[in-house]
Design an enzyme around this catalytic site. Structure first.
Site, PDB file in Angstrom:
ATOM      1  N   THR A   1       2.055   1.731   5.966  1.00  0.00           N
ATOM      2  CA  THR A   1       1.436   2.909   5.370  1.00  0.00           C
ATOM      3  C   THR A   1       0.903   3.770   6.499  1.00  0.00           C
ATOM      4  O   THR A   1       0.421   3.235   7.504  1.00  0.00           O
ATOM      5  CB  THR A   1       0.294   2.530   4.412  1.00  0.00           C
ATOM      6  OG1 THR A   1      -0.559   3.664   4.181  1.00  0.00           O
ATOM      7  CG2 THR A   1      -0.574   1.420   4.987  1.00  0.00           C
ATOM      8  N   ASN A   2       0.978   5.077   6.351  1.00  0.00           N
ATOM      9  CA  ASN A   2       0.443   5.980   7.373  1.00  0.00           C
ATOM     10  C   ASN A   2      -1.082   6.002   7.357  1.00  0.00           C
ATOM     11  O   ASN A   2      -1.729   5.906   8.403  1.00  0.00           O
ATOM     12  CB  ASN A   2       0.979   7.398   7.158  1.00  0.00           C
ATOM     13  CG  ASN A   2       2.442   7.543   7.512  1.00  0.00           C
ATOM     14  OD1 ASN A   2       2.809   7.851   8.633  1.00  0.00           O
ATOM     15  ND2 ASN A   2       3.315   7.325   6.526  1.00  0.00           N
ATOM     16  N   THR A   3      -1.666   6.119   6.168  1.00  0.00           N
ATOM     17  CA  THR A   3      -3.113   6.303   6.060  1.00  0.00           C
ATOM     18  C   THR A   3      -3.886   5.180   6.724  1.00  0.00           C
ATOM     19  O   THR A   3      -4.889   5.420   7.414  1.00  0.00           O
ATOM     20  CB  THR A   3      -3.525   6.416   4.581  1.00  0.00           C
ATOM     21  OG1 THR A   3      -2.925   7.586   4.018  1.00  0.00           O
ATOM     22  CG2 THR A   3      -5.032   6.513   4.432  1.00  0.00           C
TER      23      THR A   3
ATOM     24  N   GLN B   1     -10.637   3.390  -0.351  1.00  0.00           N
ATOM     25  CA  GLN B   1     -10.298   4.650   0.322  1.00  0.00           C
ATOM     26  C   GLN B   1     -11.083   5.814  -0.262  1.00  0.00           C
ATOM     27  O   GLN B   1     -11.687   6.613   0.471  1.00  0.00           O
ATOM     28  CB  GLN B   1      -8.794   4.920   0.198  1.00  0.00           C
ATOM     29  CG  GLN B   1      -7.920   4.044   1.072  1.00  0.00           C
ATOM     30  CD  GLN B   1      -6.445   4.308   0.846  1.00  0.00           C
ATOM     31  OE1 GLN B   1      -6.055   4.854  -0.185  1.00  0.00           O
ATOM     32  NE2 GLN B   1      -5.619   3.914   1.795  1.00  0.00           N
TER      33      GLN B   1
ATOM     34  N   CYS C   1       3.571  10.051   4.631  1.00  0.00           N
ATOM     35  CA  CYS C   1       3.139   9.045   3.659  1.00  0.00           C
ATOM     36  C   CYS C   1       4.394   8.267   3.297  1.00  0.00           C
ATOM     37  O   CYS C   1       5.447   8.870   3.039  1.00  0.00           O
ATOM     38  CB  CYS C   1       2.517   9.692   2.424  1.00  0.00           C
ATOM     39  SG  CYS C   1       2.220   8.519   1.075  1.00  0.00           S
ATOM     40  N   THR C   2       4.306   6.952   3.278  1.00  0.00           N
ATOM     41  CA  THR C   2       5.511   6.143   3.136  1.00  0.00           C
ATOM     42  C   THR C   2       6.123   6.217   1.743  1.00  0.00           C
ATOM     43  O   THR C   2       7.244   5.737   1.542  1.00  0.00           O
ATOM     44  CB  THR C   2       5.234   4.673   3.503  1.00  0.00           C
ATOM     45  OG1 THR C   2       4.103   4.190   2.777  1.00  0.00           O
ATOM     46  CG2 THR C   2       4.972   4.549   5.003  1.00  0.00           C
ATOM     47  N   GLU C   3       5.423   6.845   0.782  1.00  0.00           N
ATOM     48  CA  GLU C   3       6.018   7.038  -0.547  1.00  0.00           C
ATOM     49  C   GLU C   3       6.752   8.364  -0.705  1.00  0.00           C
ATOM     50  O   GLU C   3       7.535   8.524  -1.652  1.00  0.00           O
ATOM     51  CB  GLU C   3       4.945   6.949  -1.654  1.00  0.00           C
ATOM     52  CG  GLU C   3       4.526   5.550  -2.028  1.00  0.00           C
ATOM     53  CD  GLU C   3       3.513   4.981  -1.063  1.00  0.00           C
ATOM     54  OE1 GLU C   3       3.471   3.737  -0.925  1.00  0.00           O
ATOM     55  OE2 GLU C   3       2.775   5.766  -0.424  1.00  0.00           O
TER      56      GLU C   3
ATOM     57  N   MET D   1       0.830  -1.211   0.000  1.00  0.00           N
ATOM     58  CA  MET D   1       0.000   0.000   0.000  1.00  0.00           C
ATOM     59  C   MET D   1       0.868   1.266   0.000  1.00  0.00           C
ATOM     60  O   MET D   1       0.853   2.039   0.949  1.00  0.00           O
ATOM     61  CB  MET D   1      -0.920  -0.021   1.237  1.00  0.00           C
ATOM     62  CG  MET D   1      -1.832  -1.227   1.292  1.00  0.00           C
ATOM     63  SD  MET D   1      -2.772  -1.336   2.835  1.00  0.00           S
ATOM     64  CE  MET D   1      -1.524  -1.874   3.995  1.00  0.00           C
TER      65      MET D   1
END
Length: 231
Positions: A83-85, A52, A197-199, A10
């Site tokens: 993932t943060n979200t 989402q 956000c991990t990206e 994700m």
């Protein structure tokens, strides 16, 4: 060494970074032939992204709880949501399993406070920037003052994540856009910036900011290493 269970995919772009950081960190701490004991449950992010943006958080919670239970059954002794979200349902996930869930906001806040910062800018998806599950935890549990970009900047940050970064696209124009958003947060008093956000760490580097950056991907993974090898 404890077995780390990763709820990933994700997107897989950031999950690959988790795997790299975990293994490099274990090698550095435990020796040149050592590697992380971990298992990965990897979602099809297209399905997650659709839920989402349709606001089906109940459906997402069911998926996340199911993944956590499967990882626990498979031998995981500590869990990470990569993932943060999706930490929106962290409490539900923790309640459903008997092993600890390492919360990404806690790992990040610990480093922010250790560095002596109090007022931080938060970048992430609109869900992370606008909803209370993440910034509320930073404020209420850790005493941090959290500011987010204005509405137009939030939309820009979110769009670049979903249209580019999760697809592996790292564009110069988007890096410039993030630099401008960060600069405005600094103007508003941010002492540091959380890349929530991990990206985002794929796009933004320390030289893109006048204040320190806190990369949640690296902080989360490194906290997991410490937990995995603790006596």
């Amino acid at each position: 060494m404890r077995m780390i269970g990763l709820i990933g995919g994700m997107s897989w772009e950031s999950s690959a970074e988790y795997y790299r950081i975990l293994n490099q960190g274990i090698r550095a701490r435990c020796g040149p032939t050592a590697s992380a004991r971990c298992i990965l449950w990897s979602f099809n992010f297209a399905e997650i992204e659709d839920l989402q943006h349709r606001g089906d958080w109940a459906g997402l919670e069911r998926l996340m709880v199911d993944a956590a239970k499967r990882l626990e059954t498979g031998g995981a002794e500590v869990l990470l949501i990569c993932t943060n979200t999706m930490h929106r349902m962290a409490d539900a996930v923790q309640s459903a399993v008997g092993v600890p869930l390492l919360h990404i906001a806690d790992a990040t806040a610990d480093d922010v406070k250790a560095a002596g910062f109090n007022k931080v800018g938060l970048l992430g998806t609109v869900f992370t920037m606008e909803q209370d599950f993440y910034k509320g935890r930073l404020a209420q549990r850790h005493g941090l003052e959290v500011i987010t970009p204005g509405a137009a900047d939030r939309e820009t940050v979110h769009r670049i994540i979903y249209e580019e970064l999760v697809a592996g696209l790292v564009l110069t124009a988007s890096r410039e856009a993030y630099r401008a958003v960060i600069a405005r947060l600094v103007e508003d008093g941010a002492e540091a910036i959380i890349l929530g956000c991990t990206e985002i760490m794929l796009l933004v580097q320390p030289e893109d900011s006048a204040v320190p950056l806190f990369d949640t991907t690296a902080l989360h993974a490194n906290a997991a290493i410490s937990m995995a090898i603790a006596e």
